[in-house]
Motif scaffolding. Structure first.
Motif, PDB file in Angstrom:
ATOM      1  N   ALA A 267      45.099  30.711   7.432  1.00 57.00           N
ATOM      2  CA  ALA A 267      45.953  29.969   8.363  1.00 57.00           C
ATOM      3  C   ALA A 267      47.060  29.259   7.601  1.00 57.00           C
ATOM      4  O   ALA A 267      46.891  28.877   6.423  1.00 57.00           O
ATOM      5  N   TYR A 268      48.169  29.070   8.281  1.00 54.25           N
ATOM      6  CA  TYR A 268      49.323  28.379   7.704  1.00 54.25           C
ATOM      7  C   TYR A 268      49.915  27.466   8.761  1.00 54.25           C
ATOM      8  O   TYR A 268      50.072  27.854   9.924  1.00 54.25           O
ATOM      9  N   ARG A 269      50.213  26.236   8.366  1.00 58.50           N
ATOM     10  CA  ARG A 269      50.881  25.281   9.249  1.00 58.50           C
ATOM     11  C   ARG A 269      52.161  24.825   8.561  1.00 58.50           C
ATOM     12  O   ARG A 269      52.136  24.411   7.404  1.00 58.50           O
ATOM     13  N   ALA A 315      53.789  21.384   4.458  1.00 60.82           N
ATOM     14  CA  ALA A 315      53.134  22.614   4.896  1.00 60.82           C
ATOM     15  C   ALA A 315      51.724  22.669   4.320  1.00 60.82           C
ATOM     16  O   ALA A 315      51.429  22.082   3.274  1.00 60.82           O
ATOM     17  N   THR A 316      50.833  23.383   5.017  1.00 62.80           N
ATOM     18  CA  THR A 316      49.466  23.587   4.531  1.00 62.80           C
ATOM     19  C   THR A 316      49.089  25.053   4.686  1.00 62.80           C
ATOM     20  O   THR A 316      49.604  25.765   5.557  1.00 62.80           O
ATOM     21  N   ALA A 317      48.162  25.517   3.836  1.00 68.83           N
ATOM     22  CA  ALA A 317      47.625  26.873   3.927  1.00 68.83           C
ATOM     23  C   ALA A 317      46.138  26.828   3.620  1.00 68.83           C
ATOM     24  O   ALA A 317      45.710  26.102   2.715  1.00 68.83           O
ATOM     25  N   ASP A 334      35.675  26.807   2.318  1.00 70.47           N
ATOM     26  CA  ASP A 334      37.100  26.714   2.632  1.00 70.47           C
ATOM     27  C   ASP A 334      37.854  26.162   1.432  1.00 70.47           C
ATOM     28  O   ASP A 334      37.330  25.349   0.662  1.00 70.47           O
ATOM     29  N   ALA A 335      39.100  26.616   1.278  1.00 72.96           N
ATOM     30  CA  ALA A 335      40.042  26.016   0.325  1.00 72.96           C
ATOM     31  C   ALA A 335      41.357  25.815   1.065  1.00 72.96           C
ATOM     32  O   ALA A 335      41.872  26.748   1.698  1.00 72.96           O
ATOM     33  N   THR A 336      41.903  24.587   0.991  1.00 75.15           N
ATOM     34  CA  THR A 336      43.144  24.264   1.685  1.00 75.15           C
ATOM     35  C   THR A 336      44.130  23.649   0.704  1.00 75.15           C
ATOM     36  O   THR A 336      43.794  22.723  -0.044  1.00 75.15           O
ATOM     37  N   TRP A 337      45.350  24.171   0.735  1.00 74.97           N
ATOM     38  CA  TRP A 337      46.445  23.700  -0.109  1.00 74.97           C
ATOM     39  C   TRP A 337      47.445  22.945   0.751  1.00 74.97           C
ATOM     40  O   TRP A 337      47.784  23.374   1.864  1.00 74.97           O
ATOM     41  N   ASN A 362      57.786  11.643  -5.957  1.00 76.27           N
ATOM     42  CA  ASN A 362      57.151  12.500  -6.973  1.00 76.27           C
ATOM     43  C   ASN A 362      55.690  12.807  -6.679  1.00 76.27           C
ATOM     44  O   ASN A 362      54.857  12.815  -7.602  1.00 76.27           O
ATOM     45  N   TRP A 363      55.345  13.055  -5.423  1.00 75.58           N
ATOM     46  CA  TRP A 363      53.979  13.453  -5.102  1.00 75.58           C
ATOM     47  C   TRP A 363      53.724  14.874  -5.593  1.00 75.58           C
ATOM     48  O   TRP A 363      54.659  15.654  -5.827  1.00 75.58           O
ATOM     49  N   ASN A 364      52.450  15.205  -5.721  1.00 74.05           N
ATOM     50  CA  ASN A 364      52.025  16.520  -6.207  1.00 74.05           C
ATOM     51  C   ASN A 364      51.396  17.335  -5.077  1.00 74.05           C
ATOM     52  O   ASN A 364      50.841  16.775  -4.127  1.00 74.05           O
ATOM     53  N   ASP A 365      51.450  18.659  -5.194  1.00 72.53           N
ATOM     54  CA  ASP A 365      50.649  19.493  -4.309  1.00 72.53           C
ATOM     55  C   ASP A 365      49.170  19.164  -4.529  1.00 72.53           C
ATOM     56  O   ASP A 365      48.769  18.770  -5.629  1.00 72.53           O
TER      57      ASP A 365
END
Length: 476
Positions: A267-269, A315-317, A334-337, A362-365
């Motif tokens: 899934a992608y948002r 965005a998230t995936a 589950d793994a969510t980025w 300067n936030w990180n993924d």
């Protein structure tokens, strides 16, 4: 603390025979500084994953593949093809955060402005209990097509440290609410593959406040008049920002059913971009320094102002797997980025034409990993368990009291019970949060847009979160 070079430059600004009204340029810089910091916290909207009570029991493991009820509309719209007939779900999550600050050498802005420690208490528990509701509906047309609607709150934040605490110049109250309206459709291509798509109309509303050290501002703009040396941290005012906007995005998903027991979901948002508009309202002490010219100039410089800011929510995936061994046991993961790196700065534009205020973030993924287990002792009863690890996107040097958390470890449990056309789900989770360091440095120079008048907030946050949830689903 000011570096020696920065201190010399500050002294020079006020020692060249500049008139007092020209000296008020430092006040203008401080206005931009204060508003920019408030708005940066606005953009740091906190992601709320609690959109399903059935999913909470498994710590949201397998969220894009489980597709047990209409809450799949949020996590993966393709999962709707597994739902029969019409289904309606309403859920409620009560989130109890605990966050305590322990000072570790917080200091005032400069020896020139009083120096020493930041005064005030520790603020007590900065967390505040919130209720997060959500509702979903799906209808299967029995021709491969399914439609649904979700209403939820994917971002939110409430922290309140109270007046008079040490970090008051960085944050007092932060209250951010989002409402996401998410119609979706899905199509079952064949027995093994389904796709889904949704659109989001998302509203955000925020109220953010913090104290302002008008004592230090008056002392600086007076040219460090020794008669005013007692003002720093003794003439506090306040700014409150209220802003809102509507913005739009989309979500996509696919479900692969290997067989009746095993399935994979992706899934992608999308990122959602806002132009938030609102007002900054200031409370300035009636008497700041006793000098009518200086006091009047400060009040004029800190008059209420309209402003707007462009900001992005990330965005998230996700990728999920679900496998049922037999009628009793099932596992999921589950793994969510989350693309928090898109939040690198916030630029605030003012209606009165003053220079933009730019705050570097300067936030990180970040990644979230989860695994879950469901035991079904009977056809009507499901017992759920789950673990998760949730990375923080916030570097230590950019952490603020508005969002003081760090990496989190989830332990979750729950149950689902079905009778006739109803299904009841309850869930509970405890989040163990790593102690979070913060070292928000005071700026060296008040004329170059840095955090000069707030002091350096240095310390550690000890936090935890408890979540209790209930959900009812009706099949018709």
């Amino acid at each position: 603390m000011c570096s020696s070079g920065g201190a010399r430059r500050l002294v020079m600004v006020y020692s060249k025979g500049v008139g007092r009204m020209k000296q008020l340029s430092v006040v203008g810089a401080a206005v931009m500084l204060v508003f920019g910091m408030a708005a940066s916290s606005f953009a740091a909207g906190f992601a709320v994953i609690e959109q399903s009570v059935s999913g909470l029991g498994n710590a949201f493991a397998g969220a894009a593949a489980s597709a047990e009820d209409p809450t799949t509309i949020f996590y993966n719209p393709a999962g709707m093809t597994r739902l029969k007939g019409q289904q309606a779900t309403a859920g409620m999550h009560v989130i109890f955060p605990q966050s305590d600050f322990k000072d570790d050498g917080s200091s005032a802005v400069s020896p020139l402005l009083g120096g020493g420690a930041l005064t005030g208490g520790d603020g007590g528990n900065g967390g505040e209990a919130v209720v997060v509701p959500n509702a979903y509906y799906s209808i299967n047309f029995d021709n491969g097509w399914v439609a649904g609607l979700g209403i939820n709150s994917p971002y939110g934040l409430v922290t309140d440290w109270g007046d008079g605490w040490q970090g008051r110049y960085h944050a007092l109250r932060s209250d951010v609410l989002t409402v996401n309206i998410n119609p979706s459709v899905a199509y079952k291509v064949n027995d093994h593959f389904s796709v889904g798509v949704g659109v989001s109309a998302q509203y955000v509303d925020a109220e953010l406040s913090q104290a302002i050290d008008f004592g230090s501002i008056a002392y600086a703009t007076s040219g460090f008049n020794s008669a005013l040396s007692g003002l720093p941290q003794n003439r506090d005012g306040k700014v409150t920002l209220e802003a809102d906007d509507w913005a739009y995005g989309f979500n996509l998903g696919a479900l692969i059913e290997v067989d009746e027991n095993t399935r994979f979901g992706i899934a992608y948002r999308s990122e959602i971009s806002y132009t938030a508009e609102g007002d900054a309202d200031y409370v300035v002490p009636n008497v700041i320094s006793g000098d009518p010219l200086l006091d009047g100039g400060i009040k004029a410089a800190f008059s209420d102002v309209a402003a707007k800011a462009d900001l992005d929510l990330p965005a998230t995936a996700s990728a999920s797997v679900y496998h049922r061994f037999n009628d009793q046991w099932a596992v999921m993961a589950d793994a969510t980025w989350t693309q928090w790196s898109s939040f690198d700065e916030l630029r605030v534009k003012f209606a009165d034409g003053r220079a933009d205020a730019v705050t570097t973030e300067n936030w990180n993924d970040s990644w979230r990993y989860s695994a879950g287990l469901t035991y079904s002792p009977s056809e009507a009863l499901d017992l759920r368990f789950g673990l998760a690890y949730d990375e923080t996107p916030i570097p230590d040097n950019y952490r603020t009291p508005r969002i003081p958390g760090d990496n989190r470890f989830w332990v979750a449990t729950g149950l689902g019970y079905t009778w006739t056309s109803f299904k009841l789900d309850v869930g509970y989770a405890h989040l163990f949060v790593d102690n979070a360091r913060s070292n928000r440095q005071a700026g060296v120079d008040p004329l170059n847009g840095e955090d000069f008048f707030k002091g350096t907030l240095s310390g550690e946050y000890e936090s935890s979160v408890d979540i209790a949830s209930v959900q009812l689903t009706y099949l018709f």
